[in-house]
Enzyme design. Structure first.
Site, mmCIF file in Angstrom:
data_model
loop_
_atom_site.group_PDB
_atom_site.id
_atom_site.type_symbol
_atom_site.label_atom_id
_atom_site.label_comp_id
_atom_site.label_asym_id
_atom_site.label_seq_id
_atom_site.Cartn_x
_atom_site.Cartn_y
_atom_site.Cartn_z
ATOM 1 C CE LYS A 153 -9.578 5.445 4.046
ATOM 2 N NZ LYS A 153 -8.951 4.193 3.663
ATOM 3 C CG ASP A 195 -5.677 3.696 3.823
ATOM 4 O OD1 ASP A 195 -5.849 3.573 2.601
ATOM 5 O OD2 ASP A 195 -6.291 3.030 4.677
HETATM 6 O O1 C5P Z 1 -0.190 -0.207 3.362
HETATM 7 P P1 C5P Z 1 -0.669 -0.730 4.678
HETATM 8 O O2 C5P Z 1 0.471 -1.148 5.578
HETATM 9 O O3 C5P Z 1 -1.627 0.156 5.382
HETATM 10 O O4 C5P Z 1 -1.491 -2.050 4.364
HETATM 11 C C1 C5P Z 1 -1.878 -2.959 5.362
HETATM 12 C C2 C5P Z 1 -2.169 -4.288 4.711
HETATM 13 O O5 C5P Z 1 -3.349 -4.201 3.902
HETATM 14 C C3 C5P Z 1 -1.092 -4.781 3.781
HETATM 15 O O6 C5P Z 1 -0.131 -5.511 4.483
HETATM 16 C C4 C5P Z 1 -1.861 -5.657 2.823
HETATM 17 O O7 C5P Z 1 -2.117 -6.924 3.419
HETATM 18 C C5 C5P Z 1 -3.194 -4.958 2.714
HETATM 19 N N1 C5P Z 1 -3.304 -4.049 1.558
HETATM 20 C C6 C5P Z 1 -3.350 -4.582 0.281
HETATM 21 N N2 C5P Z 1 -3.486 -3.759 -0.794
HETATM 22 C C7 C5P Z 1 -3.610 -2.423 -0.622
HETATM 23 C C8 C5P Z 1 -3.573 -1.856 0.669
HETATM 24 C C9 C5P Z 1 -3.419 -2.699 1.742
HETATM 25 O O8 C5P Z 1 -3.267 -5.806 0.113
HETATM 26 N N3 C5P Z 1 -3.776 -1.644 -1.698
#
Ligand code: C5P
Length: 284
Positions: free
Chosen positions: A11, A138
């Site tokens: 991606k 994602d």
């Molecule tokens: O959602 P995911 O677990 O993949 O996100 C990993 C980290 O990326 C989160 O813990 C956060 O620190 C950061 N993140 C964020 N805002 C988003 C996506 C991810 O702060 N929109």
């Protein structure tokens, strides 16, 4: 016993604006994401037995967990109430997407698992949108596949039509942590990136320029990125933008540019692998 095979494409964010930090700690985004056929992972899923047995292999398997913290294992457990037996599987995960590169490899693996197992059970993929959002920011855009505008924390996905684009994905020999990059974005006062790249003609109905607001933060966390990007842009003769939270960079090649020649020039100059990929249309 059923055996399913699923491809999980990388991606890529072609444009990513970070609008601010939310009350839940995530960040509000507005971006354009695409799936790309190279690099990709392949999952072989064999139903039966007891529990999730995951084997991770392949040239990009370094740093990928094979236990319950792998997003595929988490997807299997969350899917069990919707597809009974979903968490009694053996999964061989062949990794081609490097970890810590901002290419959504783990998210794409989880999405490919959800797509394959729901299709195998005759269950509509619409029933697992909530599961996808719970797995990670994602995963929804990976589940959709193709090109999409991405809002919210990444979970609000709106398909957009874009013809196939040729992209080179260039991965430096160091990785980045997504939470560390978002933390740096906060610490730097939430910068908007001033470095933009004119959007290819085929994308201009969606956005006029390509940009990544996480780029200054990522280059702050890992200062070697800036030199790497400059050397990449010199070798390619084209602008590069950070992919997601990095560490990979993407170069979009206009039609007519000898993209495989550019890939070889970059490989020779930087001594790293270059993935030459095409953006994909939705799989669902
Ligand atoms: O959602 P995911 O677990 O993949 O996100 C990993 C980290 O990326 C989160 O813990 C956060 O620190 C950061 N993140 C964020 N805002 C988003 C996506 C991810 O702060 N929109």
């Amino acid at each position: 016993m059923t055996v399913l095979e699923a491809v999980a494409p990388a991606k890529l964010t072609l444009a990513l604006r970070v609008l601010g930090r939310r009350d839940d700690g995530f960040h509000e985004l507005d971006g354009l994401a695409v799936t790309v056929d190279e690099p990709h992972d392949v999952l072989r899923i064999r139903s039966g037995g007891s529990g999730v047995r995951l084997r991770v292999r392949g040239r990009a398997s370094t740093g990928v967990p094979a236990g319950d913290d792998n997003l595929v294992a988490r997807a299997a457990h969350l899917l069990e109430p919707i597809v009974p037996g979903a968490s009694d599987v053996e999964v061989v995960l062949d990794k081609g997407i490097p970890a810590g590169a901002g290419l959504g490899g783990g998210s794409s693996d989880a999405a490919a698992f959800l797509r394959a197992v729901t299709a195998g059970a005759g269950v509509g993929v619409g029933t697992v949108l909530d599961v996808a959002a719970r797995l990670g920011s994602d995963v929804p855009v990976c589940l959709h596949g193709g090109s999409a505008r991405m809002r919210g924390r990444g979970d609000v996905v709106e398909p957009v039509a874009i013809p196939a684009l040729r992209v080179l994905i260039v991965v430096p020999p160091f990785t980045l942590s997504t939470p560390a990059v978002y933390r740096a974005w906060d610490d730097l006062g939430g910068p908007s990136s001033a470095r933009t790249v004119p959007a290819p003609v085929a994308v201009r109905h969606v956005c006029s320029e390509l940009v990544n607001d996480l780029e200054p933060a990522a280059e702050h966390v890992e200062p070697r990125l800036t030199r790497f990007r400059e050397a990449l842009e010199d070798a390619a003769g084209l602008p590069a933008l950070l992919a997601g939270s990095g560490s990979a960079y993407a170069v979009v090649c206009a039609p007519g540019v000898g993209w495989r020649d550019v890939a070889h020039d970059v490989e020779d100059a930087l001594g790293v692998n270059v993935h030459a990929g095409l953006t994909m249309t939705p799989s669902a």
